[in-house]
Design an enzyme around this catalytic site. Structure first.
Site, PDB file in Angstrom:
ATOM      1  N   ALA A 254       0.950  -1.120  -0.196  1.00 13.02           N
ATOM      2  CA  ALA A 254      -0.015  -0.129  -0.007  1.00 13.02           C
ATOM      3  C   ALA A 254       1.074   1.395   0.150  1.00 13.02           C
ATOM      4  CB  ALA A 254      -0.997  -0.155   1.228  1.00 13.02           C
ATOM      5  N   LYS A 255       0.278   2.228  -0.748  1.00 11.31           N
ATOM      6  CA  LYS A 255       1.251   3.411  -0.792  1.00 11.31           C
ATOM      7  C   LYS A 255       1.516   3.922   0.675  1.00 11.31           C
ATOM      8  CE  LYS A 255       0.325   7.886  -2.800  1.00 11.31           C
ATOM      9  NZ  LYS A 255      -0.604   8.621  -3.095  1.00 11.31           N
ATOM     10  N   ARG A 256       0.269   4.099   1.345  1.00 11.02           N
ATOM     11  CA  ARG A 256       0.513   4.593   2.777  1.00 11.02           C
ATOM     12  C   ARG A 256       1.474   4.047   3.610  1.00 11.02           C
ATOM     13  NH1 ARG A 256      -4.194   2.425   2.509  1.00 11.02           N
ATOM     14  NH2 ARG A 256      -4.469   0.273   3.845  1.00 11.02           N
TER      15      ARG A 256
END
Ligand code: GLU
Length: 284
Positions: A254-256
């Site tokens: 995930a990008k986060r």
């Protein structure tokens, strides 16, 4: 029977951020399947949510896929350019009395929910029991509303025989669909005249998709999608819900959590050919 040439797969990202290896893995699954069969691979940008989708992410998707060598066939379908088609599909549900207006906010729903199902918020049906007069009064007050599918009524509208509603999962065979798992989903938001579920079903049929390859996080949605397909008289593709790529801590990319984007990898001079090789060889 389908011949290999008739196989049509697709990749349908939402341009809400830059793609990372998890997206590339999913795209690669569909691309490799189409190429192996001599079929077609379609690209679709699921960008109906104007608050989250950005043109620069849409451009980056096109650039990143080209860089990786995951070329698609035909035009890119951009959902935001086709809202009238989704409204027409929505009206078919409305005409059959399968939708009801929902005035709840996200926090109303979370608070009303006693037992969350696997982290997913399932709508508790608060607005389903409103009378016609109550609905009319709220609409007259200018209250915004989404339109939800009455899933039980929808099921009654399609199940006429003894056979269950089902979909075909390529690796395991027929799966009985239980669309009630998602509850009465929103088919049109107050700010967008459609929803992911409606658009995906409409467009997979429109684009002639025969095989949907997507992450196992969307398996629950497939239980609903076959119901929508039946209601709209659309064919059901064959499904493959593949495993998700994980990071070193066993969490999905995930990008986060800092998963490197394809764009960053490209700018850092990484080799697209070896990335594609790694993706095609990965079983996740
Ligand atoms: N647009 C969805 C997403 O980016 C994927 C839809 C699909 O593959 O059915 O998560």
């Amino acid at each position: 029977m389908l011949s290999g040439m008739d196989v049509v797969t697709r990749f349908a990202p939402s341009p809400t951020g830059y793609l990372h290896m998890g997206h590339a893995f999913s795209a690669c699954k569909g691309w490799a399947k189409a190429r192996a069969a001599g079929g077609k691979f379609r690209l679709r940008l699921e960008d109906i949510d104007a608050t989250r989708c950005k043109p620069e992410y849409a451009d980056a998707i096109v650039e990143d896929l080209r860089w990786l060598g995951l070329g698609w066939d035909g035009e890119v379908r951009v959902q935001s350019a086709h809202l009238a088609e989704y409204t027409a599909a929505l009206n078919r549900f409305e005409d059959r009395g399968l939708l009801y207006p929902c005035f709840c906010s996200r926090s109303d729903i979370t608070q009303a929910q006693a037992a969350p199902h696997g982290g997913e918020v399932v709508y508790p049906g608060t607005c389903k029991t409103l009378s016609t007069a109550e609905r009319a009064a709220r609409i007259a007050e200018g209250r915004k509303y989404a339109r939800r599918l009455d899933v039980n009524q929808a099921l009654r509208a399609v199940i006429h025989g003894p056979g269950p509603l089902r979909f075909f999962e390529e690796s395991t065979g027929w799966v009985e669909a239980v669309p009630q798992r998602l509850g009465d989903v929103v088919l049109a938001r107050s700010d967008v005249p459609s929803s992911y579920h409606l658009c995906v079903v409409h467009d997979d049929a429109l684009q002639g998709v025969t095989h949907v390859t997507r992450g196992e996080d969307l398996l629950a949605a497939t239980h609903l999608h076959v119901l929508l397909q039946k209601l709209l008289g659309l064919p059901s593709p064959v499904y493959t819900h593949h495993k998700l790529l994980m990071n070193a801590n066993g969490k999905r990319l995930a990008k986060r959590d800092g998963a490197p984007t394809l764009r960053a990898m490209r700018l850092a001079g990484e080799d697209a050919v070896s990335i594609l090789k790694q993706l095609t060889e990965s079983t996740a």
